[in-house]
Design a protein around this motif. Structure first.
Motif, PDB file in Angstrom:
ATOM      1  N   ILE A 242       1.021   4.271   4.940  1.00  0.00           N
ATOM      2  CA  ILE A 242       1.169   4.911   3.629  1.00  0.00           C
ATOM      3  C   ILE A 242       0.319   4.177   2.598  1.00  0.00           C
ATOM      4  CG2 ILE A 242       2.802   5.406   1.755  1.00  0.00           C
ATOM      5  CD1 ILE A 242       4.925   5.879   3.956  1.00  0.00           C
ATOM      6  N   ASP A 245      -3.232   4.994   3.001  1.00  0.00           N
ATOM      7  CA  ASP A 245      -3.554   6.300   2.433  1.00  0.00           C
ATOM      8  C   ASP A 245      -3.612   6.245   0.916  1.00  0.00           C
ATOM      9  OD1 ASP A 245      -4.057   9.077   3.215  1.00  0.00           O
ATOM     10  OD2 ASP A 245      -2.363   9.492   1.913  1.00  0.00           O
ATOM     11  N   MET A 246      -2.688   5.493   0.322  1.00  0.00           N
ATOM     12  CA  MET A 246      -2.658   5.434  -1.144  1.00  0.00           C
ATOM     13  C   MET A 246      -3.872   4.713  -1.698  1.00  0.00           C
ATOM     14  SD  MET A 246       1.276   4.687  -2.145  1.00  0.00           S
ATOM     15  CE  MET A 246       1.041   5.037  -3.886  1.00  0.00           C
ATOM     16  N   VAL A 283       5.139   1.561  -2.541  1.00  0.00           N
ATOM     17  CA  VAL A 283       4.654   2.690  -3.346  1.00  0.00           C
ATOM     18  C   VAL A 283       4.677   2.299  -4.829  1.00  0.00           C
ATOM     19  CG1 VAL A 283       5.168   5.049  -4.086  1.00  0.00           C
ATOM     20  CG2 VAL A 283       5.293   4.455  -1.661  1.00  0.00           C
ATOM     21  N   VAL A 286       1.683  -0.094  -5.561  1.00  0.00           N
ATOM     22  CA  VAL A 286       0.366   0.539  -5.671  1.00  0.00           C
ATOM     23  C   VAL A 286       0.290   1.395  -6.935  1.00  0.00           C
ATOM     24  CG1 VAL A 286      -1.309   2.053  -4.557  1.00  0.00           C
ATOM     25  CG2 VAL A 286       0.051   0.492  -3.174  1.00  0.00           C
ATOM     26  N   LYS A 287       1.377   2.132  -7.194  1.00  0.00           N
ATOM     27  CA  LYS A 287       1.389   2.969  -8.401  1.00  0.00           C
ATOM     28  C   LYS A 287       1.248   2.130  -9.660  1.00  0.00           C
ATOM     29  CE  LYS A 287       4.250   7.006  -7.307  1.00  0.00           C
ATOM     30  NZ  LYS A 287       5.582   7.565  -7.623  1.00  0.00           N
ATOM     31  N   ASP A 335      12.738  12.146   3.104  1.00  0.00           N
ATOM     32  CA  ASP A 335      11.500  12.938   3.060  1.00  0.00           C
ATOM     33  C   ASP A 335      11.847  14.391   2.771  1.00  0.00           C
ATOM     34  OD1 ASP A 335       8.819  13.665   3.319  1.00  0.00           O
ATOM     35  OD2 ASP A 335       9.101  14.175   5.419  1.00  0.00           O
ATOM     36  N   SER A 337      10.157  16.819   1.694  1.00  0.00           N
ATOM     37  CA  SER A 337       9.232  17.874   2.125  1.00  0.00           C
ATOM     38  C   SER A 337       9.549  18.317   3.550  1.00  0.00           C
ATOM     39  CB  SER A 337       7.789  17.375   2.029  1.00  0.00           C
ATOM     40  OG  SER A 337       7.543  16.395   3.001  1.00  0.00           O
TER      41      SER A 337
ATOM     42  N   VAL B  40      -4.298  12.809  -4.549  1.00  0.00           N
ATOM     43  CA  VAL B  40      -3.206  12.483  -3.626  1.00  0.00           C
ATOM     44  C   VAL B  40      -2.276  11.541  -4.375  1.00  0.00           C
ATOM     45  CG1 VAL B  40      -2.622  11.608  -1.363  1.00  0.00           C
ATOM     46  CG2 VAL B  40      -4.885  12.560  -1.757  1.00  0.00           C
ATOM     47  N   GLY B  42       1.154   9.341  -5.262  1.00  0.00           N
ATOM     48  CA  GLY B  42       1.839   8.366  -4.412  1.00  0.00           C
ATOM     49  C   GLY B  42       2.800   8.963  -3.401  1.00  0.00           C
ATOM     50  N   ASN B  43       3.681   9.846  -3.861  1.00  0.00           N
ATOM     51  CA  ASN B  43       4.683  10.371  -2.944  1.00  0.00           C
ATOM     52  C   ASN B  43       4.086  11.332  -1.932  1.00  0.00           C
ATOM     53  OD1 ASN B  43       6.597   8.878  -4.230  1.00  0.00           O
ATOM     54  ND2 ASN B  43       7.129  10.513  -5.669  1.00  0.00           N
ATOM     55  N   SER B  45       1.281  10.779  -0.465  1.00  0.00           N
ATOM     56  CA  SER B  45       0.819   9.909   0.615  1.00  0.00           C
ATOM     57  C   SER B  45       1.924   9.711   1.632  1.00  0.00           C
ATOM     58  CB  SER B  45       0.407   8.532   0.070  1.00  0.00           C
ATOM     59  OG  SER B  45      -0.922   8.545  -0.358  1.00  0.00           O
ATOM     60  N   LYS B  46       3.130   9.469   1.121  1.00  0.00           N
ATOM     61  CA  LYS B  46       4.252   9.203   2.023  1.00  0.00           C
ATOM     62  C   LYS B  46       4.536  10.421   2.895  1.00  0.00           C
ATOM     63  CE  LYS B  46       9.165   8.712   2.037  1.00  0.00           C
ATOM     64  NZ  LYS B  46      10.326   8.915   1.182  1.00  0.00           N
ATOM     65  N   SER B  47       4.668  11.598   2.274  1.00  0.00           N
ATOM     66  CA  SER B  47       5.036  12.758   3.084  1.00  0.00           C
ATOM     67  C   SER B  47       3.894  13.186   3.992  1.00  0.00           C
ATOM     68  CB  SER B  47       5.510  13.915   2.197  1.00  0.00           C
ATOM     69  OG  SER B  47       4.558  14.210   1.224  1.00  0.00           O
ATOM     70  N   ARG B  62      -6.604  17.027   4.628  1.00  0.00           N
ATOM     71  CA  ARG B  62      -7.004  17.331   3.241  1.00  0.00           C
ATOM     72  C   ARG B  62      -8.393  17.923   3.204  1.00  0.00           C
ATOM     73  NH1 ARG B  62      -5.019  11.640   2.106  1.00  0.00           N
ATOM     74  NH2 ARG B  62      -2.775  12.043   2.085  1.00  0.00           N
ATOM     75  N   HIS B  86      -6.861   8.671  -4.904  1.00  0.00           N
ATOM     76  CA  HIS B  86      -5.663   8.197  -4.205  1.00  0.00           C
ATOM     77  C   HIS B  86      -4.818   7.290  -5.088  1.00  0.00           C
ATOM     78  CE1 HIS B  86      -6.866   9.272  -0.016  1.00  0.00           C
ATOM     79  NE2 HIS B  86      -8.040   9.335  -0.593  1.00  0.00           N
ATOM     80  N   GLY B  87      -3.547   7.170  -4.712  1.00  0.00           N
ATOM     81  CA  GLY B  87      -2.705   6.074  -5.186  1.00  0.00           C
ATOM     82  C   GLY B  87      -2.303   6.121  -6.636  1.00  0.00           C
ATOM     83  N   SER B  88      -2.333   7.289  -7.252  1.00  0.00           N
ATOM     84  CA  SER B  88      -1.971   7.338  -8.658  1.00  0.00           C
ATOM     85  C   SER B  88      -0.472   7.511  -8.779  1.00  0.00           C
ATOM     86  CB  SER B  88      -2.647   8.523  -9.300  1.00  0.00           C
ATOM     87  OG  SER B  88      -2.150   9.685  -8.682  1.00  0.00           O
ATOM     88  N   SER B  89       0.055   7.317  -9.986  1.00  0.00           N
ATOM     89  CA  SER B  89       1.485   7.517 -10.149  1.00  0.00           C
ATOM     90  C   SER B  89       1.793   8.999 -10.265  1.00  0.00           C
ATOM     91  CB  SER B  89       1.990   6.755 -11.364  1.00  0.00           C
ATOM     92  OG  SER B  89       1.175   7.029 -12.467  1.00  0.00           O
ATOM     93  N   GLU B  93      -1.619  12.576 -14.543  1.00  0.00           N
ATOM     94  CA  GLU B  93      -2.220  11.394 -15.152  1.00  0.00           C
ATOM     95  C   GLU B  93      -3.626  11.154 -14.594  1.00  0.00           C
ATOM     96  OE1 GLU B  93       0.796  11.654 -14.087  1.00  0.00           O
ATOM     97  OE2 GLU B  93       2.111  11.136 -15.767  1.00  0.00           O
ATOM     98  N   GLN B 118      10.226  22.740 -12.127  1.00  0.00           N
ATOM     99  CA  GLN B 118       9.459  22.969 -13.356  1.00  0.00           C
ATOM    100  C   GLN B 118       8.370  24.024 -13.241  1.00  0.00           C
ATOM    101  OE1 GLN B 118       7.821  19.969 -15.660  1.00  0.00           O
ATOM    102  NE2 GLN B 118       9.689  18.827 -15.895  1.00  0.00           N
TER     103      GLN B 118
END
Lengths: 487, 141
Positions: A242, A245-246, A283, A286-287, A335, A337, B40, B42-43, B45-47, B62, B86-89, B93, B118
């Motif tokens: 992860i 990827d981030m 996460v 990185v964020k 998860d 999703s 992409v 942050g979340n 990336s996880k899923s 992708r 990648h890797g943004s919050s 943003e 939303q």
């Protein structure tokens, strides 16, 4: 030279971002480390020492810069019965043994074995973990008044609503400060961290676990250590992917396995519980702008600093606030999703996921869930590939029949295949076209030998067409043998 | 006028319609260029890693997702490049930061995308983007 350059970049390539994100992570780590200790049934210090030791050690020797490791829910959940039956010293010994197993895993480059854990099992794993973290909090509500519920609700409200207005401070920290402040000033009399065990405001010291060093001890701790090692690596390598990827960078998974092993060995020697990489914290890191090794070091050191300075305040944190944080962790771990897309997955994948989750929730053991999921996937896989499609036709003159085989021929699929061949038909010649098939084992070769043998008896000519190279090599090796030995 | 466009997409039908409009806009004059932007968060990336196995597989998926968008632009003969952040919050943003950093004549974006919460009136991403991007924004319904 290249190595020094690389090290410099991994450590000091992002000093400002790493320092700030490390501080954010340290603040978020404290409540989690305490809550995971409570889940495991040990003093809060055991989780805090683990978070400190693991974060610091991994900063130096981990394979994935920017990833945060520490005491985790997945590991804590595996220790409950060991702690309850045998006590803390056995947990520390099990932690060291976990580290040794993980180190061996890394040394023998077994990280690639993780590919045998299917994705649906991994999804089931994180979902089961989320469910267990949630249910582990329910015990704190037993026999409590509305005050507990109100404080948990307040904690969650702050955690989820504050980020809409400001992301400068971690909302979990604000929630904990507000709820702790409320509990102290209003004198609610709710249970606090202090009620769950003492908090020593001191650095961890080196001490080997005080246990009898014999075979019996090994028998007690080994099953736990093995489960901890597997679950720890599973979550760590998933987290590493992860973070890969981030950050859009690659990482060394075997180095990470070795690093996790050494970190756990060190932790066990310093009074900490076994841990692994943390998805949520990584996460967050990185964020918040962290990407280098420095972020993990800052997180570990700053966490310890806070405990030494603020330990007196930390013990007054109400359990309600921690329960709120844990519920947030559980929601963040799940998860979602996978629930939204469950109708899109193949049905077998969904079944594997549900069985993994079901097994974990029933046995309270993530390792057993993963095992059940892997076994079921293997069965489904064998079942799927064992379906062979056989097409056949007669030629224009009506004396040659061709069987065209599509699929994988191996022990599970040969009977299915043999049933579809008609040996009694009155033709001059039978052609077996296997250009779209692959022969995998002795049983596949045996099946073809069997057809040939039966046809020979009836004087029908037999020809094999389109064998690929691997299959023909196998045929030469095994087929030659079985014919020579008269099978 | 609108020579250098930033097209922010998330793979949804809305963003496909946004792509059509971006191509129309860019075709109005010669030598215009579209930058295709995909974030992409942050979340995600996880899923994605959970669903596709690892980062490489997720990246491949992708790229596959981008193919129809790229084809659409190519067919119109408009110059383009792609950016994956990648890797943004958060997606919003990242789009805002990227858009305000470069010199774009306009940002083109779908009115709402794949986000499920939303989405009653306006997607939260498009909403934030409308508010904070300095360049003109073409929001496609």
């Amino acid at each position: 030279m290249i190595n020094i350059e690389k090290m410099k970049k991994e450590w000091f390539g992002n000093v400002k971002g790493d320092t700030l994100s490390g501080i954010v992570v340290a603040l978020a780590l404290i409540p989690e480390a305490i809550a995971f200790s409570i889940i495991a049934g040990v003093d809060p210090m055991v989780g805090l020492y683990a978070a400190f030791c693991i974060a610091v050690v991994i900063a130096f020797i981990g394979g994935r810069p920017g990833m945060i490791s520490g005491a985790t829910g997945a590991m804590a959940l595996l220790m409950i019965t060991l702690v309850a039956d045998h006590g803390l010293e056995y947990l520390l010994a099990a932690t060291i043994l976990t580290g040794i197993i993980q180190l061996l895993f890394g040394v023998f480059k077994l990280a690639s074995f993780m590919k045998f854990v299917p994705r649906s099992v991994m999804i089931g794993f994180v979902n089961a973990l989320a469910i267990l973290i949630f249910t582990s909090q329910l015990q704190h509500f037993v026999g409590e008044t509305w005050v507990m519920y109100a404080l948990v609700a307040l904690t969650l409200a702050i955690i989820y609503i504050l980020p809409r207005f400001s992301k400068a401070v971690p909302s979990t920290l604000v929630a904990i400060i507000v709820v702790t402040g409320l509990a102290i000033t209003m004198n609610f009399g709710v249970r606090t961290v202090g009620d769950m065990g003492a908090l020593t405001q001191a650095l961890p010291v080196f001490a080997l676990p005080n246990i009898p060093l014999n075979f019996e001890t090994l028998l007690i701790i080994f099953p736990y250590s093995l489960a901890l090692a597997i679950v720890g690596l599973l979550e760590s390598l998933l987290t590493a992917s992860i973070v890969d990827d981030m950050t859009d960078t690659d990482s060394n998974k075997n180095k990470e396995s070795r690093g996790q092993g050494i970190a756990n060995m060190v932790t066990g020697c310093f009074g900490g519980m076994a841990g692994c990489a943390m998805i949520g914290q990584s996460v967050i890191n990185v964020k918040s702008g962290g990407s280098g090794r420095l972020s993990s070091l800052v997180a570990g050191v700053f966490l310890m600093f806070l405990i030494i300075v603020l330990g007196g305040v930390v013990v007054q944190i109400p359990l309600a606030a921690l329960a709120g944080v844990m519920i947030m962790v559980s929601i963040g771990t799940f998860d979602w999703s996978s629930l939204r897309n469950i109708h899109k997955f193949p049905r077998t994948d969904s079944a594997v996921m549900v069985v993994t989750v079901g097994t974990v929730v029933y046995t309270h053991d993530l390792a057993k869930g993963v095992l059940a999921g892997v076994v079921l996937s293997a069965i489904f896989f064998a079942w799927k590939v064992s379906k062979v499609r056989v097409e056949n036709w007669l030629n224009d003159t009506g004396d040659v029949r061709t069987y065209e085989i599509h699929g994988q021929l191996f022990f599970a699929s040969v009977t299915d295949f043999l049933d579809q061949v008609d040996y009694e038909e009155n033709v001059r010649k039978i052609i077996l076209d296997i250009s779209n098939a692959h022969l995998w084992d002795d049983s596949a070769i045996g099946a073809i030998d069997k057809i040939e043998h039966k046809l020979q008896q009836r004087g029908v000519k037999f020809e094999i067409k389109g064998m690929n190279q691997e299959s023909s090599e196998l045929m030469n090796r095994i087929g030659g043998l079985s014919r020579a030995s008269g099978h | 006028m609108f020579k250098h466009l930033l097209l922010a997409i998330d793979g949804s039908d809305h963003s496909m319609r946004a792509a059509e409009k971006a191509v129309n806009l860019a075709s109005l004059q010669d030598n215009s260029k579209i930058e295709l932007l995909y974030v992409v968060a942050g979340n995600k990336s996880k899923s994605d890693v959970l669903q596709y196995g690892d980062s490489d597989a997720a990246s491949l998926k992708r790229k596959e997702m981008l193919v129809p968008f790229v084809e659409k632009i190519e067919q119109a003969g408009v110059e383009y490049d792609t950016t994956i952040l990648h890797g943004s919050s958060g997606a919003a943003e990242s789009i805002i930061e990227h858009a305000n950093k470069g010199a774009y004549d306009a940002l083109v974006i779908g009115s709402r995308g794949l986000g499920t919460v939303q989405t009653m009136v306006l997607g939260s991403v498009s909403h934030k983007v409308m508010k904070h991007v300095k360049a003109p924004v073409l929001m496609v319904k």
